[in-house]
Every structure is written in structure tokens, then in C-alpha cells.
Design a protein around this motif. Structure first.
Motif, mmCIF file in Angstrom:
data_model
loop_
_atom_site.group_PDB
_atom_site.id
_atom_site.type_symbol
_atom_site.label_atom_id
_atom_site.label_comp_id
_atom_site.label_asym_id
_atom_site.label_seq_id
_atom_site.Cartn_x
_atom_site.Cartn_y
_atom_site.Cartn_z
ATOM 1 N N TRP A 103 36.217 36.256 36.113
ATOM 2 C CA TRP A 103 37.723 36.779 36.029
ATOM 3 C C TRP A 103 38.063 36.837 37.440
ATOM 4 O O TRP A 103 37.572 37.204 38.230
ATOM 5 C CB TRP A 103 37.679 38.274 35.507
ATOM 6 N N ILE A 145 53.392 33.131 42.154
ATOM 7 C CA ILE A 145 52.822 34.261 41.673
ATOM 8 C C ILE A 145 51.950 33.738 40.451
ATOM 9 O O ILE A 145 52.580 32.925 39.646
ATOM 10 C CB ILE A 145 53.302 35.494 41.476
ATOM 11 N N ARG A 146 50.822 34.304 40.279
ATOM 12 C CA ARG A 146 50.224 34.454 38.912
ATOM 13 C C ARG A 146 49.670 35.778 38.745
ATOM 14 O O ARG A 146 49.158 36.556 39.491
ATOM 15 C CB ARG A 146 48.807 33.529 38.687
ATOM 16 N N ARG A 147 50.139 36.289 37.431
ATOM 17 C CA ARG A 147 49.686 37.798 36.944
ATOM 18 C C ARG A 147 48.939 37.679 35.811
ATOM 19 O O ARG A 147 49.270 36.908 34.830
ATOM 20 C CB ARG A 147 50.720 38.423 36.867
ATOM 21 N N ASN A 148 47.775 38.522 35.571
ATOM 22 C CA ASN A 148 47.141 38.356 34.371
ATOM 23 C C ASN A 148 47.698 39.693 33.588
ATOM 24 O O ASN A 148 48.092 40.476 34.099
ATOM 25 C CB ASN A 148 45.678 38.544 34.540
ATOM 26 N N PHE A 164 53.312 33.138 35.240
ATOM 27 C CA PHE A 164 53.267 32.409 36.531
ATOM 28 C C PHE A 164 54.882 32.262 36.764
ATOM 29 O O PHE A 164 55.772 32.448 36.017
ATOM 30 C CB PHE A 164 52.882 31.101 36.562
ATOM 31 N N VAL A 222 44.052 32.542 28.815
ATOM 32 C CA VAL A 222 42.880 32.702 29.919
ATOM 33 C C VAL A 222 42.071 31.614 30.176
ATOM 34 O O VAL A 222 41.396 31.801 31.240
ATOM 35 C CB VAL A 222 42.208 34.191 29.622
ATOM 36 N N SER A 280 44.735 38.816 40.507
ATOM 37 C CA SER A 280 46.056 38.762 39.820
ATOM 38 C C SER A 280 46.687 37.706 40.328
ATOM 39 O O SER A 280 47.516 36.974 39.875
ATOM 40 C CB SER A 280 46.809 39.952 40.107
ATOM 41 N N THR A 281 46.391 36.951 41.801
ATOM 42 C CA THR A 281 47.147 36.024 42.354
ATOM 43 C C THR A 281 46.135 35.018 42.877
ATOM 44 O O THR A 281 45.182 35.306 43.565
ATOM 45 C CB THR A 281 48.013 36.431 43.488
ATOM 46 N N ASP A 282 46.253 33.526 42.628
ATOM 47 C CA ASP A 282 45.433 32.688 43.007
ATOM 48 C C ASP A 282 46.402 31.520 43.366
ATOM 49 O O ASP A 282 46.723 30.675 42.372
ATOM 50 C CB ASP A 282 44.397 32.521 41.973
ATOM 51 N N TYR A 339 47.917 34.888 31.206
ATOM 52 C CA TYR A 339 48.507 34.506 32.510
ATOM 53 C C TYR A 339 49.985 34.374 32.450
ATOM 54 O O TYR A 339 50.501 33.580 31.535
ATOM 55 C CB TYR A 339 47.847 33.597 33.401
ATOM 56 N N THR A 390 45.343 38.526 26.017
ATOM 57 C CA THR A 390 45.230 38.358 27.241
ATOM 58 C C THR A 390 45.701 37.127 27.787
ATOM 59 O O THR A 390 45.481 36.112 26.922
ATOM 60 C CB THR A 390 43.764 38.546 27.818
ATOM 61 N N PHE A 422 46.560 41.973 32.083
ATOM 62 C CA PHE A 422 45.696 43.358 32.196
ATOM 63 C C PHE A 422 46.384 44.275 33.109
ATOM 64 O O PHE A 422 46.256 45.129 33.277
ATOM 65 C CB PHE A 422 44.276 43.093 32.585
ATOM 66 N N ASP A 423 46.961 43.462 34.227
ATOM 67 C CA ASP A 423 47.564 44.281 35.347
ATOM 68 C C ASP A 423 48.960 44.292 35.162
ATOM 69 O O ASP A 423 49.988 43.331 35.523
ATOM 70 C CB ASP A 423 47.312 43.304 36.684
ATOM 71 N N GLU A 467 54.663 43.901 41.101
ATOM 72 C CA GLU A 467 54.103 43.235 42.460
ATOM 73 C C GLU A 467 55.149 42.851 43.562
ATOM 74 O O GLU A 467 56.237 42.673 42.999
ATOM 75 C CB GLU A 467 53.597 42.055 42.147
#
Lengths: 114, 118
Positions: free
Chosen positions: B100, A49-52, A35, A97, B103-105, A33, A31, A54-55, A59
Motif C-alpha cells: 500500500w 497529486i494522487r490521493r487514496n 488524481f 486500487v 497518498s502521493t506517488d 485513487y 477504496t 482512506f485518507d 492536502e
């Protein structure tokens, strides 16, 4: 060790063309992130953008879209119908993470010509 | 009103000096950051900090220390400046939370401080 590669050093396109900026990453984490940041010629930094991890859904935000492919460790960024104002250096980045082991790619300079 | 501000915008100083760069955000965010961009435009995150935790990039020399008098400020102190510290330093903030996150911050950046060490 974590690593981000942006193989395209510079890209030039003509206004209204679509352009994809590549980002390939390496990590042992399951897991993490990802960017993207933009730095226009004026020098300021803009977070995109930030994407984890899991997803994996793609986008879309206006003319911007991101394609996350975990199988190929890629997080590519596409600008549709590019505009001169999109001219900038774009950085891809990766962190764990906890926000540690944060690494940037070297950036891709995009020039959109009128 | 400026969301994230940094002072000074330019800082020229001699090797060996101690200097500080100030950062303030008026967004009510919980987390602040310091980034460094060197002369070759390579970016590196130096610190991220919220009111609970300081995360340090292990490659950052201990001459660099962030100091947060309150949630809206994260100042960067640099001791015994070296030539290699010359760079542009960016402050940023985001509304992070301990759980948690979505997805975007979005991170909001200050205009940068160009530090030149002579």
C-alpha cells in the motif's frame, strides 16, 4: 461503471484571485485513487497529486490545496492567489486500487489573466 | 538529464503500417505507463507496467502492445495503424511498490509523441 465529471469547461480569473476546480466522481468501489493532472499550453502533462480514499485529510502544497469529501464524492482543487503560469487544462481522474478502471474527467481549462 | 524521454517526438505514417514509440526513464522507477490523448484532448491511460505486472485498460485494442526490455524502458508497439490512432502518446514513470502506497506517488511524464496516421 466509474465516471469523473468536471462540470466547469472553462474558467477565467484575474491574477491573485483564488479559484476552485470541481471534480465529482462515481464509483462502486469502497477504496480507490483520485488524481489531478495539469496540462499547460505547451502540451506537456504534469502530475499534481494522487490521493487514496482512506485518507480524507485535506492536502496543501504551496498555493495548491485539495478538498476530498467522500460524502459528496468530490475531490476539488483550489489554487490560492492564482498566477498567469497556472493557466492550463486541469484533469481529474479516478482508478481502482489495482490501477484498473482508470478514467479521466474531460478537463477544465483555466485562464489566469494578468 | 531528461528524466523520461520519448522518441520520436513526431511520427507520421500510413494506415496499415506497424510502428513503435520508445520510452526511457533514468529515475530508477519501478512502474511505467502509457497514456493517449486524442484530438479532442480526452485522456486515457492505456497500460501500467512494473516488473511484476502488466495492467491493461480493457478498452485498448490488442493492436497495441507494450514491450519492456528492462526496467528503464517501456516501448509501445502499434500494429496495423488506423486513422483513429492519431493522437499524442505520453509515457510516464513512478516509484510504485507492491505494498500500500502513501497518498502521493508522483508520476513523471515524457514530452509526448504526436502520431499522425494518414
Amino acid at each position: 461503471a466509474q465516471k469523473v465529471t468536471q462540470a466547469q469547461t472553462e474558467i477565467s480569473v484575474v491574477e491573485k484571485e483564488d479559484v476552485t476546480l470541481d471534480c465529482v466522481y462515481e464509483t462502486r468501489d469502497t477504496t480507490y485513487y483520485l488524481f489531478w493532472y495539469k496540462q499547460p499550453p505547451s502540451g506537456e502533462l504534469v502530475f499534481l497529486i494522487r490521493r487514496n480514499s482512506f485518507d480524507e485529510q485535506n492536502e496543501i502544497s504551496g498555493r495548491y490545496s485539495w478538498n476530498f469529501q467522500k460524502s459528496t464524492s468530490s475531490f476539488n482543487f483550489t489554487i490560492t492567489a492564482s498566477q498567469v503560469v497556472d493557466s492550463a487544462v486541469y484533469f481529474c481522474a479516478l482508478s481502482d486500487v489495482y490501477g484498473q478502471n482508470f478514467v479521466f474527467g474531460p478537463g477544465t481549462r483555466l485562464s489566469v489573466l494578468p | 538529464d531528461t528524466a523520461v524521454s520519448q522518441t520520436p517526438k513526431y511520427l507520421v505514417t500510413q494506415m496499415g503500417n506497424d510502428k513503435s514509440i520508445k520510452c526511457e526513464q533514468n529515475l530508477g522507477h519501478d512502474t511505467m505507463y502509457w497514456y493517449k490523448q486524442d484530438s479532442k484532448k480526452f485522456l486515457k491511460i492505456m497500460f501500467s507496467y512494473n516488473n511484476k505486472e502488466l495492467i491493461i485498460n480493457e478498452t485498448v485494442p490488442n493492436r497495441f502492445s507494450p514491450k519492456s526490455p528492462d526496467k528503464a524502458h517501456l516501448n509501445l508497439h502499434i500494429n496495423s495503424l488506423e486513422l483513429g490512432d492519431s493522437a499524442v502518446y505520453f509515457c510516464a514513470s513512478s516509484q510504485d511498490r507492491a505494498e500500500w502506497r502513501p497518498s502521493t506517488d508522483t508520476q513523471y511524464f515524457g514530452p509526448g509523441t504526436r502520431l499522425t496516421v494518414l
